[in-house]
Scaffold this motif. Structure first.
Motif, mmCIF file in Angstrom:
data_model
loop_
_atom_site.group_PDB
_atom_site.id
_atom_site.type_symbol
_atom_site.label_atom_id
_atom_site.label_comp_id
_atom_site.label_asym_id
_atom_site.label_seq_id
_atom_site.Cartn_x
_atom_site.Cartn_y
_atom_site.Cartn_z
ATOM 1 N N ASP A 180 -1.306 20.396 0.437
ATOM 2 C CA ASP A 180 -0.278 19.926 1.369
ATOM 3 C C ASP A 180 -0.582 18.506 1.839
ATOM 4 N N SER A 181 -1.863 18.205 2.059
ATOM 5 C CA SER A 181 -2.247 16.867 2.513
ATOM 6 C C SER A 181 -2.005 15.814 1.429
ATOM 7 N N ILE A 182 -2.239 16.181 0.177
ATOM 8 C CA ILE A 182 -1.978 15.244 -0.930
ATOM 9 C C ILE A 182 -0.498 14.885 -0.983
ATOM 10 N N ILE A 183 0.345 15.887 -0.850
ATOM 11 C CA ILE A 183 1.788 15.623 -0.884
ATOM 12 C C ILE A 183 2.211 14.806 0.333
ATOM 13 N N ALA A 184 1.668 15.134 1.506
ATOM 14 C CA ALA A 184 2.005 14.376 2.716
ATOM 15 C C ALA A 184 1.547 12.929 2.607
ATOM 16 N N LEU A 185 0.381 12.709 2.023
ATOM 17 C CA LEU A 185 -0.125 11.349 1.863
ATOM 18 C C LEU A 185 0.786 10.517 0.964
ATOM 19 N N ASN A 186 1.365 11.135 -0.033
ATOM 20 C CA ASN A 186 2.304 10.417 -0.895
ATOM 21 C C ASN A 186 3.538 9.955 -0.130
ATOM 22 N N PHE A 187 4.016 10.794 0.770
ATOM 23 C CA PHE A 187 5.159 10.375 1.584
ATOM 24 C C PHE A 187 4.771 9.244 2.531
ATOM 25 N N LEU A 188 3.519 9.227 2.987
ATOM 26 C CA LEU A 188 3.083 8.179 3.906
ATOM 27 C C LEU A 188 2.988 6.814 3.222
ATOM 28 N N ILE A 189 2.625 6.802 1.929
ATOM 29 C CA ILE A 189 2.521 5.514 1.226
ATOM 30 C C ILE A 189 3.840 5.099 0.588
ATOM 31 N N LEU A 190 4.852 5.927 0.716
ATOM 32 C CA LEU A 190 6.152 5.594 0.119
ATOM 33 C C LEU A 190 6.755 4.311 0.686
ATOM 34 N N PRO A 191 6.744 4.077 2.011
ATOM 35 C CA PRO A 191 7.300 2.809 2.522
ATOM 36 C C PRO A 191 6.607 1.575 1.946
ATOM 37 N N ALA A 192 5.300 1.673 1.699
ATOM 38 C CA ALA A 192 4.592 0.522 1.125
ATOM 39 C C ALA A 192 5.132 0.188 -0.256
ATOM 40 N N GLY A 193 5.510 1.189 -1.022
ATOM 41 C CA GLY A 193 6.075 0.929 -2.342
ATOM 42 C C GLY A 193 7.398 0.194 -2.269
ATOM 43 N N PHE A 194 8.290 0.623 -1.362
ATOM 44 C CA PHE A 194 9.577 -0.061 -1.234
ATOM 45 C C PHE A 194 9.392 -1.494 -0.726
ATOM 46 N N LEU A 195 8.432 -1.704 0.173
ATOM 47 C CA LEU A 195 8.208 -3.051 0.698
ATOM 48 C C LEU A 195 7.606 -3.977 -0.352
ATOM 49 N N CYS A 196 6.752 -3.431 -1.216
ATOM 50 C CA CYS A 196 6.171 -4.255 -2.287
ATOM 51 C C CYS A 196 7.240 -4.766 -3.246
ATOM 52 N N LEU A 197 8.324 -4.031 -3.405
ATOM 53 C CA LEU A 197 9.398 -4.453 -4.309
ATOM 54 C C LEU A 197 10.170 -5.649 -3.753
#
Length: 472
Positions: A172-189
């Motif tokens: 569950d923590s692995i999946i939650a961590l992916n959602f937490l780094i999702l904004p960084a991906g959109f901002l990098c674009l």
């Protein structure tokens, strides 16, 4: 008259007397009595009844033979199999498909009755014993069920000693961590720097596959949480919102068919991954790019097989998931045109599509296949028809241990989380090897070379139906 003619006539007279229900004559009875005494069917039946303690001992022995009370050693595996962890079919075995092996059990039905035949005559004791023996499973079947029961008990002990963090928290923590780094991906674009832009593509691609593959897979097996209600909510979220696929069809095709009939022809033989009209290089290296487009199209085609309210719900969630991805690319990442946003969606959603396709065919196709009426018991079916790949940091994170390095363990105990499959891996591998059962392992590159070399036999032609044989 010859002696043999006299005997024949006398036997005919005796037969007619029996047919009429009459007692045989004295002469006939005298001839029959020696034969009855020497008959093997009457051995031990006409013995004098034991008196006192001997008779009581005989009665107790007969009762034990009819229905022995299981000892502690034989009862424990049965109790373990009645728990949710050791239901080694699908975790949600509320409805068992027709013809499916319901899983291991150590309780064998005993033929019961008063020992009388339909004609009212008492059945000889030897015939009663034979009928019971025919009603019981053969020795080989009992042995296979005992093996699965013993392995289930070993795994159950590990699960009981594990904390909630080990059972669910880590994944569950692995999946939650992916959602937490999702904004960084959109901002990098948004960046004009090529490296940051590529980093954004990489982050979005990893997050997408972790959510849609690992999250959807665990949710379909209700392995994310111990609550069935929340499990259904997460299944709809990960499968319909994130993956653009209908939850009911994913559950039926994966859990009921693939897991219930692993490598059984026309049921769970992974035939949905075969596209015979494509050549090997197109299928292995070009076709995977189309997965983000084909997935919602296939889902739309399957909606005709579900209820109307389910179809409407699926359409709404699929549209919400796809439009949210597009909206974030336009409003957060700053894409100026529709086509540039759509191309970015295609790239990020197909970033790990090649290993996704490869893994799905490497771990089952090319292993023994079975017909529905000749499939072995579950422990043999899974040990023969499933293969583990080596651990890989990227694929373990995105797809999960149960899909990569612990696929055998996952098929034996599908309701366990990825981390628990990794934890029981040494126990399962050692047990199967100790019992001389297959434990298939191979490298990614070895399987890739095999499929490129034997593509026609494995992916185009129908797989051969075998019984208990080794890897083909």
């Amino acid at each position: 008259m010859e002696p043999w003619q006299e005997m024949l006539m006398e036997n005919q007279d005796l037969y007619q007397e029996r047919q009429k229900g009459e007692q045989p004559s004295e002469a006939g009875a005298a001839r029959i009595e020696p034969l009855q005494k020497g008959s093997p069917l009457n051995h031990g039946v006409d013995q004098p009844e034991p008196q006192g303690e001997g008779r009581n001992a005989q009665e107790k022995g007969e009762k034990l033979g009819q229905g022995d009370t299981p000892s502690q050693e034989t009862a424990n595996p049965t109790q373990q199999l009645q728990t949710g962890i050791s239901r080694v079919g699908s975790p949600e075995q509320e409805v068992t498909p027709k013809g499916q092996d319901p899983g291991p059990t150590l309780n064998h039905p005993v033929l019961e009755g008063d020992g009388n035949t339909s004609g009212g005559e008492e059945m000889p004791r030897v015939f009663q014993r034979g009928a019971k023996e025919e009603a019981e499973p053969p020795e080989e079947g009992r042995c296979e069920e005992a093996l699965m029961g013993e392995l289930s008990e070993l795994v159950q002990q590990v699960v009981k000693r594990s904390s909630w963090w080990e059972r669910h928290g880590i994944d569950d923590s692995i999946i939650a961590l992916n959602f937490l780094i999702l904004p960084a991906g959109f901002l990098c674009l948004r960046s004009n720097n090529a490296l940051l832009f590529l980093l954004g593509i990489f982050i979005l691609g990893i997050v997408h596959h972790t959510v849609t593959v690992k999250g959807s897979h665990l949710a379909s097996h209700n392995a994310l949480t111990e609550s069935k209600s929340w499990g259904k909510v997460w299944a709809i979220f990960f499968l319909e919102v994130c993956s653009a696929f209908t939850a009911e069809q994913a559950y039926y095709n994966h859990v009921k068919l693939h897991h219930g009939y692993t490598n059984v022809i026309r049921l769970g033989d992974s035939s949905t991954w075969k596209l015979p009209f494509l050549n090997r290089y197109v299928y292995m290296f070009i076709a995977p790019i189309a997965i983000p487009v084909l997935t919602p199209l296939v889902a739309l085609g399957l909606l005709k097989d579900v209820e109307l309210k389910t179809a409407l719900r699926t359409l709404c969630w699929m549209f919400l998931g796809l439009y949210s991805h597009y909206w974030l690319l336009v409003n957060v990442s700053g894409f100026q045109s529709v086509w540039s946003a759509l191309i970015c969606m295609l790239i990020t959603r197909s970033l790990l599509a090649h290993p996704y396709i490869h893994v799905n065919i490497f771990q089952h196709i090319g292993l023994p296949m079975f017909s529905a009426d000749k499939k072995p018991k579950r422990i043999h079916l899974m040990s023969l028809g499933v293969l583990n790949l080596p651990r890989n940091a990227l694929l373990d994170w995105s797809f999960g241990h149960s899909i990569i390095s612990c696929h055998v363990e996952h098929h034996l105990f599908p309701n366990l989380s990825d981390n628990m499959c990794l934890k029981i891996k040494p126990i399962v591998s050692q047990y199967l090897k100790k019992k001389k059962l297959p434990y298939n392992e191979d490298s990614y590159m070895s399987r890739l070379q095999l499929f490129l070399h034997c593509y026609e036999e494995l992916m185009v032609k129908a797989p051969p139906i075998t019984e208990l044989v080794g890897i083909q």
